[in-house]
Design an enzyme around this catalytic site. Structure first.
Site, short mmCIF file in Angstrom:
data_model
loop_
_atom_site.label_atom_id
_atom_site.label_comp_id
_atom_site.label_asym_id
_atom_site.label_seq_id
_atom_site.Cartn_x
_atom_site.Cartn_y
_atom_site.Cartn_z
N GLY A 169 0.82 -1.20 0.00
CA GLY A 169 0.00 0.00 0.00
C GLY A 169 0.85 1.24 0.00
O GLY A 169 2.06 1.19 0.30
N CYS A 213 5.24 -6.23 1.74
CA CYS A 213 5.61 -4.81 1.70
C CYS A 213 4.94 -4.02 2.84
O CYS A 213 5.32 -4.17 3.98
CB CYS A 213 5.31 -4.22 0.33
SG CYS A 213 6.19 -2.66 0.02
N HIS A 244 7.65 -7.67 -3.67
CA HIS A 244 6.33 -8.04 -4.19
C HIS A 244 6.43 -9.34 -4.98
O HIS A 244 6.90 -9.34 -6.12
CB HIS A 244 5.78 -6.93 -5.09
CG HIS A 244 5.34 -5.71 -4.35
ND1 HIS A 244 4.04 -5.53 -3.93
CD2 HIS A 244 6.03 -4.62 -3.93
CE1 HIS A 244 3.95 -4.37 -3.30
NE2 HIS A 244 5.14 -3.80 -3.27
N GLU A 246 3.98 -10.96 -6.23
CA GLU A 246 2.86 -11.09 -7.17
C GLU A 246 3.16 -10.58 -8.56
O GLU A 246 2.45 -10.92 -9.53
CB GLU A 246 1.62 -10.38 -6.61
CG GLU A 246 1.69 -8.87 -6.51
CD GLU A 246 2.29 -8.35 -5.22
OE1 GLU A 246 1.93 -7.24 -4.81
OE2 GLU A 246 3.11 -9.08 -4.61
N GLY A 265 -19.05 -9.76 -26.91
CA GLY A 265 -17.78 -9.90 -26.22
C GLY A 265 -17.69 -11.22 -25.48
O GLY A 265 -18.65 -11.99 -25.39
N VAL A 266 -16.53 -11.47 -24.90
CA VAL A 266 -16.27 -12.74 -24.24
C VAL A 266 -17.15 -12.91 -23.00
O VAL A 266 -17.74 -13.98 -22.77
CB VAL A 266 -14.78 -12.85 -23.84
CG1 VAL A 266 -14.52 -14.11 -23.03
CG2 VAL A 266 -13.91 -12.83 -25.09
N ASP A 267 -17.27 -11.86 -22.17
CA ASP A 267 -17.95 -11.99 -20.88
C ASP A 267 -19.42 -12.37 -21.04
O ASP A 267 -19.89 -13.35 -20.46
CB ASP A 267 -17.83 -10.70 -20.08
CG ASP A 267 -16.38 -10.27 -19.86
OD1 ASP A 267 -15.50 -11.14 -19.95
OD2 ASP A 267 -16.15 -9.08 -19.63
N LYS A 289 -10.86 -12.00 -15.56
CA LYS A 289 -11.00 -12.14 -17.01
C LYS A 289 -10.34 -13.41 -17.52
O LYS A 289 -10.90 -14.11 -18.37
CB LYS A 289 -10.38 -10.92 -17.70
CG LYS A 289 -10.59 -10.88 -19.21
CD LYS A 289 -11.99 -10.42 -19.54
CE LYS A 289 -12.19 -10.18 -21.01
NZ LYS A 289 -13.49 -9.57 -21.32
#
Length: 548
Positions: free
Chosen positions: A69, A96, A186, A188, A255-257, A404
């Site tokens: 953060g 962090c 980090h 990630e 679209g995909v969604d 996604k």
């Protein structure tokens, strides 16, 4: 069978899984933590630090991760983790800022004014840890990504140093007995090459969580939840036959969604789903036909195709302001969709009670505010925003637990064609916001042809899956050119391609000049009305991905 609310349907799915709570302290990459944990086959949720007490009590997680953060723990009133998390004895990974608040809350010390580390760094492992098992060895040096100004200067009792860096003497510090692990870097981000493995070690080796979050399992659980939510059972005589009262409308964007949501819902309730595809005339070349063919012919899903292109183009005539374009398209979509829904409700089979949306997990994550408590920002899907309230319908949001990339994986699980599932993002207003200035049918035709050539060249070069989003833009600029022996005065076409993880930040894709030259030549030669092609090398920030 009693119908569920959307929230109940969500709980019905997630309660079956081991869960990780991610406490968000405002890091720009908190969502990456969640995606890495999901990739490791474990379900997780992000909640802001202000609501973390309630989330911890409600979710009953088997592990907790505290994010980074922008705040400084040395400032008065800076965010803290709920003490209940440390008291509960569940495994904790603090990253962090998370490391710093963990140190302070458990009796250590953090100071500012030391040499900061921003960007690439190297950590040296000085002691073995369960976090490193099978990945890092004692004495080894490994690249990581740092982003800190403050640093821990005294560890709490029970903690020991496991890795150091040049400016972080406690780059990794753990209390292995209490299963509290802290990192100054980090894990990630992709700039920490072994980061995903370290996070996987935390959830599996340290916390012992199951790899039970898969799209195959989600598919079956979501189908059951959808059926339960809309009040549909199965016939004892014909188990494959849906029985009950629920009817669902789904607004397809192409679209995909929305497409994945529609196929999933159809698998759950069959012909009780009706899809409405409002064609506003601003899709890419051939896309409208592809959508109709896929749903009607391949999946045999009831589909109403409304060609409203004349209506949309008529109301957009002379409109140049980008926001006015978006609002006009959104309003017209609602009006057209609502009119079709009334027709469907008058077919003698009963009015639809539910509206399906392709809402994803990032759309419902609560944002973090450091000056006034949590601010919940729930985005409306670009095609159906405002419809539930206006039409008095209940929402079905079967993808609201997914990122996604998980939606794409679910699409593959459902058998959607790869070319469709892997399609680049496309904005709801379509090509309208890729034509700065006034929109005309002629401009749309020019842009469609240029865009199709551009994407064709990308695919031929094997680059499509390496690019997050690519598209052409028709600029409101005309330039002088020479073609053959004649002078031209035609439009400029801009090409855009970016690499990104989630669209929040992006960088331009580094094409080689041969590719750009070949693509530009094809567009100029094959698209009447374009005599100049340029490439956009703006990152986000400061620019945006789309031009409007």
């Amino acid at each position: 069978m009693t119908a569920l609310s959307a929230a109940d349907a969500h709980r019905e799915i997630v309660e079956r899984h081991d869960k990780v709570l991610i406490v968000d302290f405002g890091s720009q990459v908190t969502q990456l933590i969640a995606r890495r944990i999901r990739e490791a086959g474990v379900y997780c949720e992000i909640h802001p630090f202000q609501n973390a007490d309630k989330a911890f009590a409600d979710l009953h997680p088997k592990a907790v991760i505290l994010s980074g953060g922008p705040a400084s723990v040395t400032d008065e009133g800076s965010p803290r983790a709920p003490q209940a998390i440390f008291d509960a004895g569940v495994p904790v990974l603090s990253i962090c800022y998370g490391q710093q608040t963990t140190a302070v809350q458990l009796g250590g010390e953090v100071q500012g004014g030391h040499a900061a580390e921003f960007g690439r760094a190297e950590v040296e492992v000085v002691e073995e840890s369960a976090l490193f098992r099978g990945i890092w060895q004692k004495g080894g040096k490994y690249p990581v990504w740092m982003s800190h100004g403050d640093r821990v200067t005294r560890l709490p009792e029970g903690f020991s140093v496991k890795a150091v860096s040049e400016n972080a003497p406690f780059a990794v510090a753990t209390d292995e007995k209490r299963r509290i692990f802290t990192t100054m870097f980090h894990p990630e981000v992709v700039h920490t090459p072994d980061g995903a493995k370290l996070l996987s070690n935390f959830v599996h080796e340290v916390a012992g969580l199951r790899r039970d979050w898969t799209m195959a399992a989600f598919r079956q659980e979501a189908i059951a939840a959808i059926r339960h939510q809309v009040g549909i059972g199965r016939s004892k005589e014909r188990p494959s036959q849906a029985t009950g009262y629920g009817r669902v409308l789904c607004g397809l964007s192409g679209g995909v969604d929305s497409s994945v949501a529609a196929v999933l819902i159809h698998e759950a309730i069959g012909d009780r789903l009706t899809c409405v595809f409002v064609d506003h005339g601003m899709m890419r070349q051939g896309e409208a036909d592809e959508v109709v063919s896929l749903f009607r012919d391949h999946y045999n899903i009831p589909l109403v195709h409304v060609d409203a292109s004349k209506q949309f183009l008529s109301e957009l005539d002379g409109v140049t302001d980008p926001e006015t374009k978006r609002k006009t398209i959104g309003r017209l979509f609602i009006e057209v969709f609502e009119a079709e829904a009334k027709k469907i409700g008058a077919d003698g089979k009963g009015a639809p009670e539910f509206l399906a949306q392709g809402t994803l997990y990032p759309d419902v994550i609560e944002s973090v505010s450091f000056t006034g408590g949590p601010s919940v920002t729930i985005k409306s899907h670009h095609n159906v925003g405002g419809l539930p309230e206006r039409m008095n319908m209940k929402l079905v949001e079967p993808l609201r637990e997914l990122f996604k990339d998980e939606v794409r994986a679910l699409g593959r699980e459902l058998g959607l064609p790869e070319a469709f599932v892997g399609r680049h993002p496309f904005p709801g207003p379509g090509l309208a916001i890729r034509i700065p200035g006034a929109i005309t049918r002629e401009k749309l035709d020019i842009l469609r042809k240029a865009d199709a050539i551009y994407l064709d060249e990308i695919r031929k070069s094997g680059l499509y899956d390496k690019i997050w989003q690519a598209f052409a833009v028709l600029l409101p600029v005309r330039t002088v050119g020479v073609m053959g022996d004649g002078r031209t005065y035609d439009s400029v076409c801009a090409l855009r391609a970016v690499t990104s993880v989630d669209g929040m930040t992006a960088d331009f894709f580094p094409y080689d000049m041969n590719f750009l030259g070949r693509t530009a030549t094809r567009i100029i030669n094959e698209v009447k009305g374009v005599n100049r092609v340029v490439y956009d090398v703006t990152s986000k920030p400061p620019g945006t991905i789309e031009w409007e």
